[in-house]
Design a protein around this motif. Structure first.
Motif, PDB file in Angstrom:
ATOM      1  N   HIS A   1      -4.164 -13.981  -2.666  1.00  0.00           N
ATOM      2  CA  HIS A   1      -4.750 -12.768  -3.260  1.00  0.00           C
ATOM      3  C   HIS A   1      -4.075 -11.534  -2.649  1.00  0.00           C
ATOM      4  CE1 HIS A   1      -7.883 -15.850  -3.735  1.00  0.00           C
ATOM      5  NE2 HIS A   1      -8.217 -15.199  -4.827  1.00  0.00           N
ATOM      6  N   PRO A   2      -2.790 -11.357  -2.928  1.00  0.00           N
ATOM      7  CA  PRO A   2      -2.077 -10.250  -2.272  1.00  0.00           C
ATOM      8  C   PRO A   2      -2.694  -8.878  -2.533  1.00  0.00           C
ATOM      9  CG  PRO A   2      -0.742 -11.268  -4.019  1.00  0.00           C
ATOM     10  CD  PRO A   2      -1.932 -12.121  -3.834  1.00  0.00           C
ATOM     11  N   ASP A   3      -3.401  -8.748  -3.654  1.00  0.00           N
ATOM     12  CA  ASP A   3      -4.030  -7.451  -3.964  1.00  0.00           C
ATOM     13  C   ASP A   3      -5.273  -7.207  -3.116  1.00  0.00           C
ATOM     14  OD1 ASP A   3      -5.046  -9.697  -5.335  1.00  0.00           O
ATOM     15  OD2 ASP A   3      -6.245  -8.388  -6.618  1.00  0.00           O
ATOM     16  N   ARG A   4      -5.727  -8.218  -2.373  1.00  0.00           N
ATOM     17  CA  ARG A   4      -6.917  -8.054  -1.549  1.00  0.00           C
ATOM     18  C   ARG A   4      -6.583  -7.741  -0.084  1.00  0.00           C
ATOM     19  NH1 ARG A   4      -9.253  -6.264  -5.028  1.00  0.00           N
ATOM     20  NH2 ARG A   4     -10.808  -5.814  -3.463  1.00  0.00           N
ATOM     21  N   VAL A   5      -5.319  -7.574   0.212  1.00  0.00           N
ATOM     22  CA  VAL A   5      -4.919  -7.183   1.582  1.00  0.00           C
ATOM     23  C   VAL A   5      -4.159  -5.863   1.493  1.00  0.00           C
ATOM     24  CG1 VAL A   5      -3.692  -7.849   3.687  1.00  0.00           C
ATOM     25  CG2 VAL A   5      -4.639  -9.608   2.210  1.00  0.00           C
TER      26      VAL A   5
END
Ligand code: SF4
Lengths: 90, 416
Positions: free
Chosen positions: B132-136
């Motif tokens: 979930h790269p958009d969550r970091v």
């Protein structure tokens, strides 16, 4: 630490470096003290009988020529054994 | 150097980040007493300097003090990753609304610290970054200017967090970044950072690693935490080979010839110079070589130290040859290292020409050094040969890695 007195026919030999001291200089205690002071890797020792060489330090010689500068001309020879026994400062 | 979780908690609380009620227990009875004091469900966590505690059974939940004591008893005897626990942390099992992640790490490429934040806490942050790269989210910050709350706020806002949660999270993340700088950390993370039912936040777990070189500077903190000078805090205990390397380096004050790490290959390495050790180690592996060790040589060590290190590596069981390689040196003399490694071979009864796979150290006093190497027939290379090419030749000379027959016999500037 083993120290020894050296002469022209009995150089102190390391693997890479040898040091010879002329007979007329070897008992000079004042010169011995000077050499012990200037050598950065403690190759010379001022002994009761004059100049002594610490054999196990010989190969640490950094070729700085300070001993040659401190001694009268010709009194000492630092020899590069790996370079066909070429003297440091020919 | 790594800190145990209970120590990281102390550091976290020291800078004003709220932590759950907890205590360190060394016996089952102590665990029971701490659980009684907390007065509710608790988590019992093994205190080891090793990951994978949960999987290994080193983290257990207890609803009563007796259950806490039983779990503590088991966990205190449980070896994890080759380590026995120093104790167990008995921790309040606070009911959570949500778990977050907050961390600060050193970015070696940008040469700046970076704040990381995620609203998917409680799991491995690398995994979150992949799935979930958009969550970091992350932001680099200066090591020179003071860390402002505004920087932390911007970071948290970029995940869409606002209102009371934003206001409460901001000082926690900013304090973590300040802690990172103040205590010379290379890693400071809180995972999970829990949001309690009342909307407040609390650190449920903390993981800190400090720059090893900062031990002296951070003596007061280490003293406060009870970390002794003798504690290496490495991933494993040093081997006899590595301890012998420390002794070589301690022989005199001149330069470095040590920092040895043992591996099980057959190519011994005498390597160094401003990051050169890591580059060369990687290069050897990239060419299919199997290093017998890692080490660092530099700062103009004495002949005695260079000799001692080379001897140590040469005598390591399984070592076939040594490769003596550095990047271009200005504060280490080529001739001094050459003397040291040749002396090591001769004192062990080896022919230096046979035992030294390659000598690639260009730089100060190289002419004198190359004379010595020629005298003993050692293959050497000057600065026209890259570190990678030198590593390739070293690997090739012991018959590892892919052969390139056209180049096998060449040596730029090498001895005949
Ligand atoms: S050249 Fe320098 S290091 Fe060598 S013996 Fe003379 S004073 Fe000592």
């Amino acid at each position: 630490m083993s120290v020894e007195q050296v002469g022209p026919r009995a150089p102190a030999d390391g693997l890479f470096i040898a040091v010879e001291v002329e007979e007329w200089a070897v008992r000079d205690r004042e010169l011995a003290a000077k050499l012990a002071e200037v050598c950065p890797v403690d190759i010379y020792h001022a002994g009761a009988r004059g100049i002594e060489v610490v054999r196990e330090h010989l190969d640490e010689c950094v070729l700085c020529e300070l001993c040659l500068n401190a001694a009268p001309p010709g009194a000492i020879r630092v020899i590069k054994r790996y370079d066909g026994d070429a003297p440091l400062r020919a | 150097m790594r800190f145990f979780e209970y120590e990281s908690r102390v550091v976290t609380a020291k800078v004003g980040i709220p932590v759950t009620r907890h205590g360190l227990a060394k016996t089952a009875d102590e665990a029971r007493r701490i659980a009684e004091q907390i007065g509710g469900p608790v988590v019992i966590k093994s205190q080891v300097l090793s990951g994978g505690r949960m999987k290994a059974g080193g983290v257990k939940f207890a609803d009563t003090p007796d259950e806490a004591a039983r779990h503590a008893d088991q966990i205190l005897d449980l070896e994890i990753g080759g380590h026995m626990p120093r104790g167990v942390l008995v921790d309040d099992r606070a009911p959570l609304r949500r778990e977050y992640y907050a961390g600060v790490v050193w970015d070696g490429i940008r040469k700046l610290p970076v704040m990381l934040f995620s609203d998917m806490g409680g799991i491995d942050i690398e995994e979150v970054a992949q799935t979930h790269p958009d969550r970091v989210v992350r932001v680099h910050f200066s090591t020179l200017r003071p860390v402002s709350d505004w920087q932390a706020k911007q970071l948290i806002t970029s995940l869409g967090i606002s209102g009371s949660a934003l206001n409460r999270l901001t000082p926690i993340v900013a304090r973590l970044a300040r802690l990172f700088l103040a205590y010379d950390m290379t890693l400071a993370e809180i995972n999970p950072l829990g949001e309690l039912q009342d909307g407040s936040f609390v650190a449920l777990d903390a993981h800190m690693e400090m720059e090893n070189e900062a031990r002296r500077r951070q003596h007061a903190l280490l003293h406060e935490l009870g970390v002794g000078d003798e504690e290496t805090r490495l991933a494993r205990e040093p081997t006899a080979f590595e301890l012998a390397g420390e002794q070589v380096d301690a022989q005199d004050h001149r330069g470095v010839a040590g920092n040895v790490t043992e591996f099980d290959g057959d190519l011994g390495l005498v390597i160094g110079a401003g990051g050169g050790s890591l580059t060369l180690f990687d290069a050897v592996r990239a060419h299919g070589g199997r290093p017998a060790n890692y080490c660092e040589i530099g700062g103009n060590p004495s002949v005695r130290k260079a000799c001692g290190l080379a001897k140590l590596v040469l005598e390591k069981p399984g070592v076939d040859k040594i490769a003596v390689m550095m990047s271009i040196v200005s504060n280490t003399r080529v001739d001094i290292v050459a003397r040291g490694v040749i002396k090591a071979c001769l004192e062990l009864g080896y022919d230096p020409a046979e035992k030294i796979a390659i000598f690639r150290i260009p730089g100060a006093w190289e002419d004198e050094g190359f004379k010595i190497l020629r005298r003993y027939g050692v293959q050497y290379a000057d600065r026209t040969v890259s570190l990678h090419e030198a590593a390739r030749r070293a690997v090739e000379s012991i018959g590892q890695g892919p052969m390139r027959s056209s180049e096998a016999a060449t040596a730029d500037g090498a001895a005949a």
